[in-house]
Design an enzyme around this catalytic site. Structure first.
Site, short mmCIF file in Angstrom:
data_model
loop_
_atom_site.label_atom_id
_atom_site.label_comp_id
_atom_site.label_asym_id
_atom_site.label_seq_id
_atom_site.Cartn_x
_atom_site.Cartn_y
_atom_site.Cartn_z
N GLY A 251 0.57 -1.16 -0.09
CA GLY A 251 -0.03 -0.21 -0.06
C GLY A 251 1.01 1.21 -0.02
CB SER B 106 0.64 4.07 -4.53
OG SER B 106 -0.72 3.85 -4.22
CB VAL C 159 -1.86 -7.48 0.83
CG1 VAL C 159 -0.76 -6.97 0.62
CG2 VAL C 159 -3.08 -6.93 1.24
CB SER D 27 -6.26 1.19 13.32
OG SER D 27 -7.14 2.38 13.60
CE1 TYR E 95 -9.88 -0.03 8.99
CE2 TYR E 95 -9.99 1.15 11.03
CZ TYR E 95 -9.34 0.64 10.03
OH TYR E 95 -7.88 1.66 9.66
CE LYS F 179 -6.64 -1.49 10.11
NZ LYS F 179 -5.17 -1.62 9.30
#
Length: 237
Positions: free
Chosen positions: A13, A15, A63, A140, A153, A157
């Site tokens: 990730g 970019s 990934v 996170s 999410y 995490k």
């Protein structure tokens, strides 16, 4: 790893956002950095901004697929011969109450955020054992603080934090360091945000880059295995 010049890093990730910010900091120390993403054109464009082709490598990798990460690591080894640092940064977020979240959204988060960190480590672990390197995951504060509309999410995490801490115990006997970084609000494009002056109060991607450098330069005897980082002051509503 206090002398970083010539060391090789791989950032998923990479970019934009945190991945790109970390890449900038590592390249400035003389490291060689490979960045990956699902869209090669975007990664190649980012690589052009980061530096010359001798020190920056653009790779296409998903990934969520182990073989994709294995191919990325092998390309790095074929070109530079080693992997010293891996930052598992790729992630995606969908935020909705559990009764509105789709099965597709759930699986995309699990496959990218959680399975992705496993795939990246699985693909790179032998190279890291050889180099006595460092594996870092981007978790996170959502990995310890749950919130409404964040069930999917949060699940990923929380999982990343647990996975990374267990992996740390598995790998430290091989002199491979493992840490997880748990940022709060960061000024990135995450969740369709367009960074601007309104995000000035947030952690900036380059701040995470500085934190990664601090970890890499830490004395080998010391391992900060879980780092929480947050804005000094929250946004004033």
């Amino acid at each position: 790893m206090q002398n970083l010049k010539g060391k090789v890093a791989y950032i998923t990730g990479g970019s934009k956002g945190i991945g790109y910010g970390v890449a900038e900091k590592l390249i400035a120390t003389g490291m060689k950095v490979a960045i990956s993403g699902r869209t090669l054109k975007k990664v190649e464009t980012a690589a052009q901004y980061l530096g010359d082709s001798e020190n920056v490598l653009a790779l296409q990798s998903d990934v969520s697929k182990l073989n994709s990460e294995k191919e990325a690591i092998q390309k790095i080894l074929d070109i530079w011969g080693q992997v010293d640092v891996v930052l598992a940064n790729a992630g995606v977020g969908h935020f909705a109450p559990v009764y509105e979240m789709s099965e597709e959204q759930w699986h995309q988060m699990i496959d990218t955020n959680l399975s992705g960190v496993f795939h990246t480590l699985k693909a790179s672990v032998q190279a890291l054992k050889k180099s006595k390197g460092y594996y870092i995951t981007l978790a996170s504060l959502a990995g310890t603080n749950f919130f409404a509309s964040g069930a999917g999410y949060n699940a990923t995490k929380f999982g990343v934090v647990g996975f990374t801490q267990a992996a740390m115990l598995d790998l430290r006997k091989y002199d491979v360091k493992v840490s997880t970084i748990m940022p709060g609000s960061v000024a990135t494009h995450f969740n369709n945000n367009e960074p601007s002056e309104k995000d000035a109060w947030k952690i900036q991607p380059e701040d995470i880059g500085e934190l990664v450098l601090d970890l890499l330069k830490m004395h080998p005897r010391t391992l900060p295995s879980k780092i929480e980082v947050r804005p000094t002051r929250p946004d004033k509503k």
